[in-house]
Design an enzyme around this catalytic site. Structure first.
Site, short mmCIF file in Angstrom:
data_model
loop_
_atom_site.label_atom_id
_atom_site.label_comp_id
_atom_site.label_asym_id
_atom_site.label_seq_id
_atom_site.Cartn_x
_atom_site.Cartn_y
_atom_site.Cartn_z
N GLY A 64 18.24 18.58 -36.85
CA GLY A 64 18.62 17.36 -37.55
C GLY A 64 17.43 16.73 -38.22
CD GLN A 98 14.08 4.63 -42.06
OE1 GLN A 98 14.74 4.35 -41.07
NE2 GLN A 98 13.52 3.74 -42.83
CG ASP A 155 22.97 6.88 -29.86
OD1 ASP A 155 24.21 6.73 -29.76
OD2 ASP A 155 22.44 7.65 -30.67
#
Length: 859
Positions: free
Chosen positions: A574, A577, A716
């Site tokens: 993945g 930013q 998360d």
């Protein structure tokens, strides 16, 4: 709205790539295709070179022009290198206008393409070749069938000796499957009395046909068009019945199976294969009964001895065509050989696609590993078709009556709409009183078109609310804020129920009461005292008190500097930013770590690690956050938390090397399995037991208990961020936000941040407060995921805006909040535990210590 959602879901389920939507410009006009990637067989002048062949651009002398007048027998070409395999669906061409000084164009052209730069294939156009009629109008030509290639050659064609010039643009999208060729037996012809003859050959195959076998090319199995339920019906015009399918007869092939070989552009780590198959059993056509797939890492190597086998539960009730998802067990290979075994006389495929770790498609539907029930896309299609049929019924003899009924219905709708608007106005007026309890008026405007939340508030300093002791202030939603962490130290242990049900110990939550799980006072860390670790992916894995970071020094980092050249890239997991996450093979890592290695016995296999790498152009703040994250991660030593193994910080780019579990993330693992039963055993279907699910849940609660003891807030927690190995050991990580596979689980707020709102507590969504208690809420949603086997996204029937609005209903205490329903295999006591995790009052939510005591196996 419901019809819209059904249409979107149906579109997602229909194909891995949709030619109707794969029509994006590939970069000739805007310059993304560089001059160095454009070449030609010749050019007239320097100012008419191939670099000037850009659609709608007037540079140089206006276009590419081959040298000299073009003869009918000449072959001059413009060649484009797209730098990756691309699904090309449209070609746009234009002549040379050159600000009225030129008037050259090509009335016709041919198209050649190549996937490797060595073997060139001429594209066959069934509908005739057409070019330009003048020098300035662009002509957009759809490719039927589309082209999968990296290199393309545009070859102008002329019937007379003339000068030609061209400007071009290509349209399509990346071909993420990586499949460059498949080999199959030649398709056959189905002929039966009373029905049209169906020619089931692969008519668009661009390889070779030798001894009744196709090899070395791609065709209808990769053109993005799925066949219909009736294989005689087609999506194309002017084609024969059966055109959309490739089919074989069991009577003709003999061995009872169809063998298909697949070749890929490079070595890939495969998770699943999706096969769109016809199931018109009334005509002797069924989906395959089972499939066996062999792998080889290199094309010149031998096939590995151990295959992946999958048995399909056949469906004799629903004749709809459907996708069948075949789990491939994360096997690594460059070539596959699959044998599909017949379940009836005929077997027909229209599409075959693959999912590997780095080729996830945001638009893909959740995988289905059996076909015991009608597929979602077919059932939705039946619903939509039925609605169309009923809506289309008319009575020509009763026109006047119909018009009167329509007028009456319209008037009733106007009255109903007026009443709804009036009720909404009254409700808003009534809601203002309880909302003024917060001493500042907030209005939330949800915009579905821009996917943003706009919070408006008068410029008045926030005041302390005297009526809600659990929150000190209300402030505008800020994704960078982390609220106070709730300590969970020195908590009493709870007894575990000794009763067993169905071979597993059912959780006992009767003693998990609020006063046992929380202390009476909660310390508060000021907003300036919280350090938010931005991380390489742009996410926030842990929010920790600043004193924890400031007190660390270089000697607190207990991991060593690993030689960078020993990390061998496998594939990208993945990106975010500020950096990327790579799956790598670490050469000599066990020897480097020595006796204190946290890694289990690897049986001599390569050690796979996740490498989080900071981009060289990252900001100084991102660089500092990355170093802080290394310091924090080096302190985390728990069996259920991903460990930082080593670092590469002596030179740029900065890297941290963490564990990676061979079974991948828990979401993918569970979605490919069913609950253990007699049926799964009989059909060799991958399954998990109730004790397995409880064991996984207990491990996650144990890891979160460890983080809570350090006052760390994860922010998360979800199954996508839980990795597991072959022994079903769970380790909590933070890769989910960086992976395109899970992009739909996050909601972007005004372009500043992405938040997993479906897992977030109401106070996190509305107030921006992130605490250990909000992690408890997320743990409840994670439990719900586990016991639904990750077959469904939380609140799947709600849009992102409706999820936020739902949390607001809870916030206003009007009793209209929608809760997640109990999963079918979930024990009642466990669902009660989930509901406590979703309590509005923080003091009523259990601690992670309490959750662990309730979920752990009995002693």
């Amino acid at each position: 709205m419901l019809l819209y959602l059904l249409l979107v879901l149906q579109t997602k389920a229909n194909a891995q790539i949709d030619p109707a939507h794969c029509r994006y410009p590939l970069g000739m006009e805007d310059g993304r295709i560089k001059d160095t990637d454009i070449s030609a067989s010749s050019q007239w002048y320097e100012t008419t070179g191939p670099q000037f062949a850009r659609l709608n651009r007037e540079e140089g002398d206006g276009a590419w022009c081959p040298a000299g007048p073009l003869e009918p027998a000449d072959v001059q070409y413009l060649q484009l290198d797209l730098r990756q395999l691309t699904f090309v669906t449209v070609v746009g061409t234009q002549g040379r206008y050159a600000r009225s000084s030129g008037n050259e164009f090509a009335r016709m052209y041919r198209l050649d393409y190549s996937r490797d730069g060595r073997v060139w294939i001429s594209w066959t156009n069934r509908l005739g070749k057409k070019g330009n009629d003048n020098a300035y109008t662009s002509v957009i030509k759809d490719l039927h069938p589309p082209v999968i290639a990296r290199y393309l050659r545009i070859i102008p064609v002329t019937a007379i000796c003339t000068t030609v010039c061209m400007r071009v643009e290509l349209y399509g999208c990346p071909w993420t499957d990586g499949l460059i060729a498949y080999s199959t037996p030649e398709g056959q012809i189905l002929s039966s009395p009373g029905h049209p003859i169906a020619t089931l050959n692969d008519s668009t195959y661009d390889g070779v046909l030798e001894r009744r076998r196709l090899s070395g090319g791609l065709g209808q199995l990769t053109d993005g068009v799925t066949g219909q339920d009736d294989f005689l019906q087609t999506h194309q015009y002017n084609v024969w019945p059966g055109y959309d399918y490739v089919g074989w007869s069991n009577d003709s092939l003999g061995p009872g199976y169809v063998e298909v070989e697949f070749v890929f552009d490079r070595m890939r780590n495969f998770t699943s294969m999706k096969v769109h198959s016809n199931n018109m059993f009334s005509r002797g056509v069924k989906i395959f009964s089972s499939v066996s797939c062999w792998f080889k890492p290199r094309l010149i190597a031998d096939w590995e001895a151990e295959p992946v086998e999958f048995h399909t539960v056949l469906d004799d009730r629903n004749p709809s065509a459907r996708y069948v998802t075949v789990p491939l067990g994360w096997r690594t290979a460059k070539g596959l050989r699959c044998r599909f075994f017949f379940a009836d006389v005929w077997m027909m495929f229209s599409e075959i696609s693959f999912r590997s770790v780095n080729s996830a498609i945001p638009t893909q539907s959740p995988p289905v590993i059996t076909s015991s029930h009608p597929t979602e896309d077919s059932s939705m299609r039946t619903t939509l078709d039925t609605g169309i049929i009923y809506g289309a019924s008319t009575d020509d003899n009763s026109t006047s009556i119909l018009i009167g009924c329509l007028v009456t219905i319209i008037l009733l709708l106007v009255v109903i709409i007026f009443l709804i608007l009036w009720c909404q106005y009254v409700c808003k007026v009534l809601e203002k009183a309880p909302r003024r309890i917060l001493k500042e008026e907030q209005t939330v405007r949800l915009s579905s078109s821009s996917d943003t939340i706009v919070l408006q508030s008068p410029p008045v300093p926030p005041r302390v609310s005297q009526m809600d002791p659990h929150y000190e202030r209300v402030f505008l939603l800020d994704p960078q804020y982390q609220g106070p962490a709730v300590p969970r130290n020195n908590l009493p242990e709870l007894s575990q129920s000794a009763e067993a049900s169905g071979g597993y110990a059912e959780p006992d939550v009767t003693q998990c009461t609020p006063h046992q799980c929380f202390q009476s006072s909660v310390p508060h860390y000021a907003e300036t005292d919280i350090v938010s670790l931005q991380g390489v992916t742009g996410s926030n894995m842990y929010a920790v008190p600043a004193v924890t970071v400031d007190s660390l020094t270089r000697k607190d980092i207990s991991v060593g500097e690993f030689p960078r050249h020993r990390l061998h890239f496998r594939e990208k997991l993945g990106e975010g930013q500020f950096g990327e996450v790579h799956l790598c093979e670490a050469e000599g890592l066990l020897e480097f770590l020595g006796e204190n290695t946290p890694l289990p016995e690897w049986d001599g296999r390569p050690v796979l690690v996740a490498v989080k790498q900071l981009r060289p152009d990252a900001t100084n703040n991102a660089r500092n956050d990355f170093l802080k994250e290394i310091k924090i991660m080096s302190r985390l030593k728990d069996p259920n938390i991903i460990r930082l193994l080593c670092v590469c910080v002596s030179s740029d780019p900065l890297c941290m090397v963490t564990e990676y579990m061979e079974n991948g993330d828990l979401n993918m693992f569970l979605s490919q399995r069913e609950m253990e039963s007699t049926l799964t055993h009989a059909n060799n279907i991958p399954s998990v037991s109730m004790s397995d699910l409880l064991h996984m849940s207990a491990q996650i609660s144990s890891g979160m208990r460890y983080l809570a003891s350090l006052n760390f807030v994860h922010r998360d927690l979800a199954t996508r961020n839980c990795l597991l190995d072959r022994r079903l050991t769970i380790k909590i990580a933070d890769f989910g936000m960086s992976r395109n596979l899970y992009s739909s689980d996050y909601y972007r707020i005004q372009g500043r941040a992405v938040l997993p709102i479906r897992w977030m507590a109401w106070e996190s969504i509305l107030l921006g407060k992130f605490t250990t208690a909000s992690d408890v809420w997320a743990f409840g949603v994670t439990l719900w995921e586990i016991f639904t086997l990750c077959k469904e996204q939380p609140y799947s029937l709600l849009t992102d805006e409706q999820v936020i609005e739902n949390s607001g209903e809870f916030f206003r205490s009007q009793g209209r909040q929608i809760f997640l329903s109990a999963p079918p295999p979930c024990p009642p006591s466990l669902f009660e535990l989930m509901m406590r995790c979703w309590s509005r009052d923080i003091s009523n939510r259990p601690s992670f210590n309490c959750l662990y005591q309730a979920l752990r196996p009995p002693r």
